[in-house]
Design an enzyme around this catalytic site. Sequence first.
Site, mmCIF file in Angstrom:
data_model
loop_
_atom_site.group_PDB
_atom_site.id
_atom_site.type_symbol
_atom_site.label_atom_id
_atom_site.label_comp_id
_atom_site.label_asym_id
_atom_site.label_seq_id
_atom_site.Cartn_x
_atom_site.Cartn_y
_atom_site.Cartn_z
ATOM 1 N N ARG A 113 0.596 -1.275 -0.144
ATOM 2 C CA ARG A 113 0.374 0.001 -0.098
ATOM 3 C C ARG A 113 0.845 1.295 -0.390
ATOM 4 O O ARG A 113 0.267 2.207 -1.045
ATOM 5 C CB ARG A 113 -0.620 -0.118 1.451
ATOM 6 C CG ARG A 113 -1.964 -0.950 1.010
ATOM 7 C CD ARG A 113 -2.686 -1.140 2.649
ATOM 8 N NE ARG A 113 -3.341 -0.054 2.675
ATOM 9 C CZ ARG A 113 -3.103 -0.083 4.128
ATOM 10 N NH1 ARG A 113 -3.252 -0.804 5.729
ATOM 11 N NH2 ARG A 113 -3.944 1.517 4.920
ATOM 12 N N SER A 116 -6.333 -2.752 8.727
ATOM 13 C CA SER A 116 -4.821 -2.926 9.639
ATOM 14 C C SER A 116 -4.026 -3.105 10.660
ATOM 15 O O SER A 116 -4.173 -3.594 11.828
ATOM 16 C CB SER A 116 -3.896 -1.972 8.616
ATOM 17 O OG SER A 116 -2.682 -1.558 8.690
#
Length: 432
Positions: free
Chosen positions: A166, A181
Amino acid sequence: MIEIIKKKRDGQELSKEDYTQVINGFVSGSIPDYQISAFLMAIYFKGLNNEETAVLTDIMMRSGDLIDLSAIKGIKVDKHSTGGVGDKTTLVLGPLVAAAGVPVAKMSGRGLGHTGGTLDKMESISGLSVDMTREEFIERINKHGIAICGQNAKLVPADKKLYALRDVTGTVNNMSLIASSIMSKKLACGADAIVIDIKVGEGAFMKTEEEAKTLAKIMISIGAKMNRNVIAVISAMHQPLGFAVGNGLEVKEAIDTLKGNGPEDLTQLCLELGSHMLVLGKVCNTYDEGVAKLKSLIASGEGLNKLRELVEVQGGDVSQIDQPDTLPTSQYSELLKATKSGYISELNALEVGLASVYLGAGRETKDSIIDYGAGILLQKKIGDQVKKGDPLAILYSNEQSSFIKAKELLNLAYQISDTAPQNKPLILNTVS
Ligand code: URA
């Protein structure tokens, strides 16, 4: 995988099987980075609904070790902050909450970019170790009510791989990806309930209160689906928390706060987060009762005693808690002075954090060695009146050449205006 990418690209809801295939394939290496990158970008544009976010979190959580804290008596309440500058709340809150009777099983992180990390702060105390076996961790919490250690390398490997990707594909800033996350790691750590401090402002992931509220609701919904109580406090990070930024300096400020002499904003945030922890941990019935309990633990010195106990058990030099002036201080210091008279109208947390990294308090590369005495002691904060030449901040470093650049950065952080700025609250909202 191509079909799954296309489905998300076209905005369809994916199934549990789809997410299992993606995450397990990515962790095992059978699905290449380029397909996961495309998948992440599809998520970035089309989003996930709450059900999908919870499913993704659950699968990520199970991608590695799950910490079993059931051998610890009581309700384990964890606290997480989305990252700030000068945020030493764990060093204050951990001992206070433990002294109140809620077990604190804290797995903390290191500094990241311009933000500090609890482990680095703790290691500024001579001899202190954050390494321990799982058995030692559990035994210490049962005996002393608190232990603080680093995160197990085998915890949520899916997040480590996904986050790295990411970071380089422009897909960090998606609410569902951020929520999954953070929550996958917190849930894998085994807490029964979680208080999340979502920071808003310059240098924080969330730039507006509205964004922070959306993130809070997603995290609470993930928690609810997994039978965990989650409370989110939305707090301002428009300027650093407290006056100290840098590891040893922050430990000193945490000690002052446990003695009842800490900065107002830091004390307020600790009381806010801590009282929610006490309610979730069922040692207090109401928020107000929690605040009163924490204040009494500060006044009686029990919070400070608990910090002493924590430091001693983890091999640290307790004389540094008794005499904080013996904590590391860098060899050189310089003053930053006001270039004009007026009121401090801005104190950009991101730039203060970067200046402190530059002085040696953080890592510029993965292998940088931290100068535990380096950092910044702010002398003026937003709203303060200053005269030209007044000290704005004291900078500390063992590297004399770092002052020029650090002062430049810090000068950019401070804005001085002719009129007093409007007072901004620290606690913006609480979502539960
Ligand atoms: N912190 C995390 O751990 N993950 C994110 O995605 C953002 C902040």
